[in-house]
Structure formats: C-alpha cells, structure tokens
Design a protein around this motif. Structure first.
Motif, mmCIF file in Angstrom:
data_model
loop_
_atom_site.group_PDB
_atom_site.id
_atom_site.type_symbol
_atom_site.label_atom_id
_atom_site.label_comp_id
_atom_site.label_asym_id
_atom_site.label_seq_id
_atom_site.Cartn_x
_atom_site.Cartn_y
_atom_site.Cartn_z
ATOM 1 N N GLU A 1 0.839 -1.194 0.000
ATOM 2 C CA GLU A 1 0.000 0.000 0.000
ATOM 3 C C GLU A 1 0.875 1.246 0.000
ATOM 4 O O GLU A 1 1.807 1.354 0.791
ATOM 5 C CB GLU A 1 -0.878 0.044 1.249
ATOM 6 N N ASP B 1 0.362 5.245 0.412
ATOM 7 C CA ASP B 1 -0.581 6.278 0.794
ATOM 8 C C ASP B 1 -2.017 5.716 0.869
ATOM 9 O O ASP B 1 -2.971 6.354 0.431
ATOM 10 C CB ASP B 1 -0.520 7.435 -0.212
ATOM 11 N N THR C 1 -3.353 3.251 -0.760
ATOM 12 C CA THR C 1 -3.852 2.550 -1.946
ATOM 13 C C THR C 1 -3.122 1.218 -2.111
ATOM 14 O O THR C 1 -1.888 1.181 -2.130
ATOM 15 C CB THR C 1 -3.593 3.404 -3.216
ATOM 16 N N VAL D 1 -1.597 -1.037 -4.249
ATOM 17 C CA VAL D 1 -1.140 -0.826 -5.623
ATOM 18 C C VAL D 1 -1.167 -2.106 -6.465
ATOM 19 O O VAL D 1 -1.155 -2.040 -7.691
ATOM 20 C CB VAL D 1 0.270 -0.194 -5.666
ATOM 21 N N LEU E 1 -3.991 -2.306 -8.983
ATOM 22 C CA LEU E 1 -4.047 -1.323 -10.068
ATOM 23 C C LEU E 1 -3.498 -1.914 -11.357
ATOM 24 O O LEU E 1 -2.640 -2.790 -11.350
ATOM 25 C CB LEU E 1 -3.228 -0.088 -9.688
ATOM 26 N N GLU F 1 -1.577 2.778 -14.204
ATOM 27 C CA GLU F 1 -1.774 3.467 -12.925
ATOM 28 C C GLU F 1 -0.562 3.266 -12.013
ATOM 29 O O GLU F 1 -0.176 4.170 -11.269
ATOM 30 C CB GLU F 1 -3.026 2.942 -12.226
ATOM 31 N N ARG F 2 0.002 2.069 -12.078
ATOM 32 C CA ARG F 2 1.217 1.806 -11.296
ATOM 33 C C ARG F 2 2.361 2.678 -11.810
ATOM 34 O O ARG F 2 3.137 3.232 -11.024
ATOM 35 C CB ARG F 2 1.592 0.322 -11.365
ATOM 36 N N ILE G 1 2.026 6.153 -10.400
ATOM 37 C CA ILE G 1 2.477 6.211 -9.003
ATOM 38 C C ILE G 1 3.997 6.254 -8.943
ATOM 39 O O ILE G 1 4.596 7.026 -8.206
ATOM 40 C CB ILE G 1 1.931 5.005 -8.209
#
Ligand code: ADP
Ligand code: MG
Length: 234
Positions: free
Chosen positions: A65, A67, A69, A71, A74, A78-79, A82
């Motif tokens: 995780e 923050d 989320t 990950v 995802l 999206e990864r 980040i």
C-alpha cells in the motif's frame, strides 16, 4: 500510513525449473516522515523489497500500500503513474547524465512526466538549495564531487509530489563523513516533507538510529525475511 507491506513474498525463476525466494513473507510499515533502515548480507533480498515497494515488480503474494492505496490491484498504467509521481528512487550509482547541469538533471524528472520546465524551475531550485547546492546549479556532473553528485541524485528523487522515498545503498561510494552527511540529509528531508523513507544500507555507523538526525529504526533482513520488524509494525 504512507508505505505498508503486508506478508509480501517475491520469487524469481532460478534459471532451471525452480524459483528462488527473494522476499519471504515481509511485513513493514513506514509512516510519513519516518526513515526505516534495512540491512543484511548481500543477496538477502533488500533491493527486491525496494523494487516491490516501488511498484517496479509485482510480488507473488501479499499487499503493498502506498498512501493507503493497494497498488497490486491497479493496472500497469496506474502503477507507472504512481512510480513517476509518488515514489522517489535513489540508487547507489547516481546515474546522472554527463551533459546536463545539476539543475537540468532535476528538471528532467518533471519533463519526463510531461510538465513544463518553467513550472518546475522554482521547485528544482528549492531542492538544490535543500541539498546545499544552490551555488552549483549550472555545473555538470564531471565538475562535482561524488558527495555532491549523490546530493543531486537525492534532490532529483524528491522532485514532484513524492510520498515515498526508496534508497538503495546511497553511501557505498562515499567516505565516512560524506556518508553520514547523506544519511542526515535523507532523514531531514524525509521529515520535512513527510515522506515515508526506506533506506537500504550496510553503513550502520552512518545511521545513528534513534538520534535526532538519525534513522528511526533499523530492520535486519536474512534469507528474504525481515527480522525485528515488530519494532516498526506498531
Ligand atoms: P540484496 O539487495 O539484499 O543483495 P537482492 O534483492 O538483489 O538482494 O536479491 C535477492 C535474491 O534474489 C538473490 O538470491 C538474488 O540472486 C536473486 N535475484 C535478484 N534479482 C533477480 C532477478 N532479476 N532474477 C533472478 N534472481 C534474482
Ligand atoms: Mg541490493
């Protein structure tokens, strides 16, 4: 919390038909503004922990995780977002480009994200100032010392809306005094900017765990397992 690994396991193909377990059921929480140091023998899985924490590699199992989320759930774009925006990486070698000035090295990170340089110049200058290199913004890597280049590298890793800082053996090419200064800098900047920092190092002397300017905790790693992680799981 800003970075959390829960029961993360990562294996690689071993070249034959089997798998080698690089990370074995690792759990770790790094709060904003906290610097957790990770140490252990070569090959025990430290860099693999950073790669998983920074979404460079998907673990076989477990949850990462950033923050808040998770990950792992995802999709890759999206990864990647980040990785570009929230995660700063610092590796042992500074990987600076020989033809760019100190300021340009830092601006390049934002440029890769598709942002306009003018918008970022102020932040890049502020970061150079934070690492004590304001006077050197127009110098090329060849005109800077090893310690200065590593400070440019750190400033570059902090460019953008960072939440997590992942640092792999940043002092191994530096002498004791410069190594200590680099750790102090990482600790100060992580606290000021409320970054969750995971710092891999063999240089235990420079850590000064628990002191005002030192790392918050030290976690030992052996054969893919995190030891003493109860220190930071609270
Ligand atoms: P450390 O950073 O503590 O030296 P690593 O995370 O680099 O350890 O490696 C952990 C284990 O995983 C080692 O046994 C290493 O040989 C293996 N390993 C690391 N990367 C790969 C890879 N890309 N493919 C196969 N095995 C790997
Ligand atoms: Mg390593």
């Amino acid at each position: 919390m800003s970075l959390r690994l829960s029961d993360v396991t990562l294996t690689y193909p071993d070249g034959d038909d089997g798998r080698v377990t690089a990370v074995d059921g690792a759990s770790l929480t790094v709060a904003p503004g906290q610097v957790i140091a990770l140490t252990g023998p070569s090959g025990c899985g430290k860099s693999s922990v950073l790669a998983v924490a920074g979404t460079l590699i998907r673990p076989d199992s477990g949850v990462v995780e950033i923050d808040g989320t998770a990950v792992g759930e995802l999709k890759e774009p999206e990864r990647a977002k980040i990785r570009r925006e929230a995660v700063g990486f610092v590796f042992q070698n500074d990987n600076l480009l020989p033809d760019l000035t100190a300021l340009e090295q830092i601006l390049l990170t934002a440029h890769v994200r598709g942002e306009r340089p003018s918008k970022n110049r102020a932040q890049a200058r502020e970061l150079l100032d934070a690492v004590g290199l304001s006077e050197h913004e127009n110098k090329l890597p060849g005109q800077l010392s090893g310690g200065m280049r590593q400070r440019v590298n750190i400033a570059r890793a902090l460019m953008g809306p960072r939440k997590v800082l992942l640092i792999d053996e940043p002092t191994s090419a530096l002498d004791q005094a410069r190594g200590r200064a680099v750790v102090e800098l990482i600790v100060r900047l992580s606290r000021e900017r409320e970054l969750a920092a995971l710092l891999v190092t063999h240089d235990l002397q420079s850590l000064e765990v628990g002191s005002a300017t030192g790392a918050d905790a030290l976690v030992h790693m052996l054969d893919g397992r995190l030891l003493d992680s109860e220190l930071v799981d609270a």
